[in-house]
Scaffold this motif. Structure first.
Motif, PDB file in Angstrom:
ATOM      1  N   PRO A  41      -7.844   6.219  14.006  1.00 48.32           N
ATOM      2  CA  PRO A  41      -7.035   5.012  13.767  1.00 48.32           C
ATOM      3  C   PRO A  41      -6.022   5.194  12.650  1.00 48.32           C
ATOM      4  O   PRO A  41      -4.898   4.695  12.745  1.00 48.32           O
ATOM      5  N   ILE A  42      -6.383   5.934  11.603  1.00 46.81           N
ATOM      6  CA  ILE A  42      -5.440   6.176  10.515  1.00 46.81           C
ATOM      7  C   ILE A  42      -4.300   7.056  10.993  1.00 46.81           C
ATOM      8  O   ILE A  42      -3.125   6.819  10.672  1.00 46.81           O
ATOM      9  N   PHE A  43      -4.619   8.093  11.772  1.00 41.63           N
ATOM     10  CA  PHE A  43      -3.576   8.946  12.321  1.00 41.63           C
ATOM     11  C   PHE A  43      -2.630   8.146  13.208  1.00 41.63           C
ATOM     12  O   PHE A  43      -1.408   8.349  13.175  1.00 41.63           O
ATOM     13  N   SER A  44      -3.177   7.235  13.997  1.00 44.69           N
ATOM     14  CA  SER A  44      -2.337   6.405  14.868  1.00 44.69           C
ATOM     15  C   SER A  44      -1.424   5.502  14.059  1.00 44.69           C
ATOM     16  O   SER A  44      -0.249   5.314  14.404  1.00 44.69           O
ATOM     17  N   LEU A  45      -1.944   4.965  12.966  1.00 45.23           N
ATOM     18  CA  LEU A  45      -1.131   4.098  12.109  1.00 45.23           C
ATOM     19  C   LEU A  45      -0.015   4.887  11.448  1.00 45.23           C
ATOM     20  O   LEU A  45       1.137   4.427  11.390  1.00 45.23           O
ATOM     21  N   VAL A  46      -0.332   6.076  10.949  1.00 47.04           N
ATOM     22  CA  VAL A  46       0.698   6.916  10.324  1.00 47.04           C
ATOM     23  C   VAL A  46       1.739   7.344  11.356  1.00 47.04           C
ATOM     24  O   VAL A  46       2.951   7.364  11.078  1.00 47.04           O
ATOM     25  N   GLN A  47       1.289   7.675  12.558  1.00 46.19           N
ATOM     26  CA  GLN A  47       2.215   8.057  13.617  1.00 46.19           C
ATOM     27  C   GLN A  47       3.154   6.910  13.967  1.00 46.19           C
ATOM     28  O   GLN A  47       4.361   7.119  14.170  1.00 46.19           O
ATOM     29  N   ALA A  48       2.625   5.687  14.055  1.00 49.23           N
ATOM     30  CA  ALA A  48       3.465   4.525  14.348  1.00 49.23           C
ATOM     31  C   ALA A  48       4.481   4.297  13.241  1.00 49.23           C
ATOM     32  O   ALA A  48       5.636   3.944  13.507  1.00 49.23           O
ATOM     33  N   CYS A  49       4.071   4.522  11.986  1.00 46.26           N
ATOM     34  CA  CYS A  49       4.989   4.365  10.858  1.00 46.26           C
ATOM     35  C   CYS A  49       6.131   5.365  10.948  1.00 46.26           C
ATOM     36  O   CYS A  49       7.306   5.015  10.772  1.00 46.26           O
ATOM     37  N   PHE A  50       5.818   6.628  11.227  1.00 44.01           N
ATOM     38  CA  PHE A  50       6.854   7.649  11.325  1.00 44.01           C
ATOM     39  C   PHE A  50       7.771   7.397  12.518  1.00 44.01           C
ATOM     40  O   PHE A  50       8.993   7.613  12.425  1.00 44.01           O
ATOM     41  N   CYS A  51       7.213   6.945  13.635  1.00 46.59           N
ATOM     42  CA  CYS A  51       8.047   6.642  14.801  1.00 46.59           C
ATOM     43  C   CYS A  51       9.022   5.509  14.508  1.00 46.59           C
ATOM     44  O   CYS A  51      10.200   5.564  14.886  1.00 46.59           O
ATOM     45  N   SER A  52       8.557   4.478  13.823  1.00 43.76           N
ATOM     46  CA  SER A  52       9.431   3.362  13.466  1.00 43.76           C
ATOM     47  C   SER A  52      10.519   3.804  12.498  1.00 43.76           C
ATOM     48  O   SER A  52      11.695   3.454  12.651  1.00 43.76           O
ATOM     49  N   MET A  53      10.131   4.580  11.491  1.00 43.01           N
ATOM     50  CA  MET A  53      11.115   5.080  10.535  1.00 43.01           C
ATOM     51  C   MET A  53      12.123   5.999  11.221  1.00 43.01           C
ATOM     52  O   MET A  53      13.317   5.987  10.893  1.00 43.01           O
TER      53      MET A  53
END
Length: 236
Positions: A41-53
């Motif tokens: 779940p943490i990896f997914s959250l970080v991935q979503a953050c990088f995709c948005s940025m």
């Protein structure tokens, strides 16, 4: 990701000191999957953050290049600033497009940039909401025992015992997976089908419900035919 898996595998191999048997391999795989599932779940959250940025950065880079070299001669800093305040709908108004071409592009960029920016922020917000929901679900499902208050909430019929259905409905409500209005409609549908009111559906209930439905359809058809004949008589 592959490097993380290799590091975890080597860590387990060093810690267990096994002889490479089949049981040891299964234990290692289970341990690796458990650790990866714990941090996924943490990896997914970080991935979503990088995709948005990434979406926001690419959008502002395109706006910067066009504002600097195509439709106007703003500096790089001013172009980045203008692209950011335009796509984020801030719009301070201190920098204004002067030429007609720059104004036309700004109109297009304001609409398109706002949609991209809103989607990027929405994706990240959805990932945060999903992470919080998963954390809440894990914490709720990790609790193996019910407290007295939760027991009373689950026992809707006051029978001093919680059935499987009552427990499942309670958990669905607590996890906010099913709204109360939808559950109420489902219960109303069940009550309509339960003709003998014994809190159980039988073949007789289904047959009786179908008979009632057919009777209603026949009554509606007869009413339509009668109304048509009356209209014909009135016209005659």
């Amino acid at each position: 990701m592959e490097m993380r898996v290799r590091i975890l595998q080597s860590w387990f191999e060093d810690g267990n000191g096994s002889d490479g048997g089949e049981d040891d391999i299964k234990k290692k795989e289970k341990g690796n999957n458990g650790i990866l599932d714990q941090y996924s779940p943490i990896f997914s959250l970080v991935q979503a953050c990088f995709c948005s940025m990434y979406q926001i950065v690419v959008l502002n880079m395109v706006g910067t290049v066009i504002f600097s070299y195509v439709v106007a001669d703003f500096s790089i800093v001013d172009s980045v600033y203008l692209s950011t305040v335009t796509s984020s709908t801030v719009g301070y108004g201190d920098l204004k497009p002067q030429s007609q071409l720059c104004r036309a592009f700004t109109c297009f960029f304001a609409i398109f940039g706002t949609m991209v920016f809103a989607r990027a922020v929405g994706d990240f917000g959805g990932a945060v909401a999903e992470y919080n929901l998963n954390a809440k679900s894990e914490a709720l499902l990790a609790a193996s025992n019910l407290d007295l208050e939760t027991y009373r909430l689950a026992d809707k019929d006051g029978s001093q015992q919680v059935t499987r259905a009552e427990f499942i409905i309670l958990r669905l409500k607590q996890l906010e997976l099913v709204p109360d209005e939808l559950l109420d409609k489902i219960e109303q549908q069940f009550d309509m089908m339960d003709k003998n009111k014994d809190d159980a559906l039988t073949v007789q209930d289904i047959v009786q419900a179908q008979s009632v439905q057919r009777s209603r359809m026949q009554s509606l058809r007869k009413g339509s035919v009668t109304a048509g004949i009356s209209n014909v008589d009135i016209e005659a």
